[in-house]
Design a protein around this motif. Structure first.
Motif, PDB file in Angstrom:
ATOM      1  N   CYS A 199      -3.854   0.932   5.151  1.00  0.00           N
ATOM      2  CA  CYS A 199      -3.292   2.269   5.347  1.00  0.00           C
ATOM      3  C   CYS A 199      -2.349   2.293   6.552  1.00  0.00           C
ATOM      4  O   CYS A 199      -1.212   2.753   6.461  1.00  0.00           O
ATOM      5  CB  CYS A 199      -4.427   3.270   5.529  1.00  0.00           C
ATOM      6  SG  CYS A 199      -3.877   4.945   5.922  1.00  0.00           S
ATOM      7  N   GLY A 203       1.818   2.419   6.375  1.00  0.00           N
ATOM      8  CA  GLY A 203       2.531   3.558   6.956  1.00  0.00           C
ATOM      9  C   GLY A 203       3.628   3.119   7.898  1.00  0.00           C
ATOM     10  O   GLY A 203       4.754   3.661   7.874  1.00  0.00           O
ATOM     11  N   SER A 256       0.985   5.029   2.930  1.00  0.00           N
ATOM     12  CA  SER A 256      -0.201   4.929   3.802  1.00  0.00           C
ATOM     13  C   SER A 256      -1.477   5.107   2.983  1.00  0.00           C
ATOM     14  O   SER A 256      -2.379   4.260   3.007  1.00  0.00           O
ATOM     15  CB  SER A 256      -0.152   5.998   4.895  1.00  0.00           C
ATOM     16  OG  SER A 256       0.907   5.774   5.764  1.00  0.00           O
TER      17      SER A 256
END
Length: 274
Positions: A199, A203, A256
Motif C-alpha cells: 500500500c 502510493g 495505494s
C-alpha cells in the motif's frame, strides 16, 4: 525457478490481478475521465463507472500472472549476477535485482495489458457503448494505421510509465518487508503486513509517475498516433503544467489501496500454494 514455484506465481498473480481490478475499477474510471481531453464531466462524469470492466477482467489474470512469473523467475536468475557486479554492497545488489526483475515483469505483462487498456479507456470515456464494440472498431482499422498499431497505441508510453513506477514500487515493497521482518525478528512477515508494505510503496510510486500516466491516457484515447514529446509539448501549451497532475488523487488512492489488495492477495495465495 521450480515447477511448484512457477505454478504458485502463476495462480497467485492471477488471483491478485483479478481481485484488484474488480474492487477498484470505478476509481480507475474516474481517474481516466479526469485525464481525458475535455475533462471529467465531458467524458461521462459519475455515470457508467463500470463501463469497460469486461476488457479489464479478461486481461487482469493473464497480465498479472505474466508479471509475477517473470518477476519471481528473474529474481532468482539475476541475483547472482548482481552480487558479482556489486560485491561490496548487498543491499544495492538486492535493490538492483528487484528493479531489473520488476521491469522485466512489467514488459511481459504489457503484452496483454496495453490492448486491454486501450479498449478499457476508450470505453470508459464513452467513445463506444461496450468493450466488445470498442474492440470491433479497432479491428476494423478505420484510421488506416493497422490493427497492431491501434491495439498497441501508447505501448512506448506505457512502458515509459511502468518501468519508473515498478522501479520505485517493488524495491520499496521488498525493503519495507525486509525491515519489518528484521524488526520482528522473523524470516518473513504475515500477508497482511505485506499488504500494508504494498500500500505505502504503491502510493509513493503512483503519485510520482502521474504525469507519465496522463501522457499514456491521452495517447490511448487519441484517434491517430502522436509522438510522445509532441503530445507533451502541445498539452503544456494548451492546458498548462498543472494538467499533468490530473487524476493524481484517484490514481494514488486506487494504487495505494489496490497495492494492498494486489500484493496482499499475492502473498496469501503464494504462501498457501507454496
Amino acid at each position: 525457478m521450480s515447477n511448484a514455484a512457477f505454478v504458485a506465481s502463476l495462480l497467485a498473480g492471477a488471483a491478485a490481478g483479478t481481485s484488484t481490478d474488480l474492487v477498484f475499477f470505478p476509481i480507475d474510471t474516474l481517474k481516466t475521465r479526469l485525464q481525458a481531453v475535455g475533462g471529467f464531466f465531458a467524458n461521462g462524469g459519475y455515470h457508467g463507472i463500470y463501463r469497460g470492466l469486461g476488457s479489464a477482467v479478461v486481461a487482469s489474470a493473464p497480465s498479472a500472472s505474466l508479471f509475477f512469473v517473470t518477476y519471481d523467475g528473474m529474481k532468482s536468475l539475476s541475483r547472482p549476477t548482481f552480487d558479482r557486479l556489486i560485491p561490496s554492497n548487498g543491499q544495492m545488489a538486492e535493490t538492483a535485482t528487484h528493479m531489473f526483475s520488476s521491469s522485466a515483469g512489467e514488459i511481459a505483462a504489457c503484452m496483454v495489458r496495453v490492448p486491454a487498456e486501450v479498449i478499457k479507456q476508450r470505453t470508459q470515456t464513452h467513445q463506444s457503448d461496450s468493450s466488445l464494440q470498442t474492440l470491433k472498431k479497432l479491428l476494423r482499422n478505420q484510421n488506416g494505421e493497422g490493427v497492431r498499431r491501434n491495439l498497441y497505441r501508447g505501448w512506448s508510453t506505457t512502458i515509459m510509465r511502468e518501468i519508473p513506477f515498478t522501479c520505485i514500487q517493488f524495491p520499496l515493497y521488498e525493503y519495507f518487508k525486509k525491515r519489518w521482518a528484521h524488526a520482528a525478528n522473523r524470516d518473513q512477515i504475515a500477508p497482511w503486513q505485506g499488504a500494508l508494505c504494498g500500500c505505502v510503496a504503491g502510493g509513493i510510486a503512483a503519485a510520482t509517475t502521474t504525469p507519465l500516466d496522463l501522457l499514456k491516457t491521452r495517447l490511448m484515447l487519441s484517434k491517430k498516433s502522436v509522438p510522445v514529446l509532441n503530445l507533451a509539448r502541445d498539452i503544456y501549451k494548451q492546458e498548462g503544467w498543472k494538467v499533468f497532475l490530473s487524476g493524481i488523487g484517484p490514481r494514488t488512492l486506487w494504487i495505494s489501496a489496490g497495492g494492498a489488495i494486489f500484493l496482499g492477495v499475492y502473498e496469501s495465495a503464494h504462501s498457501l500454494l507454496s
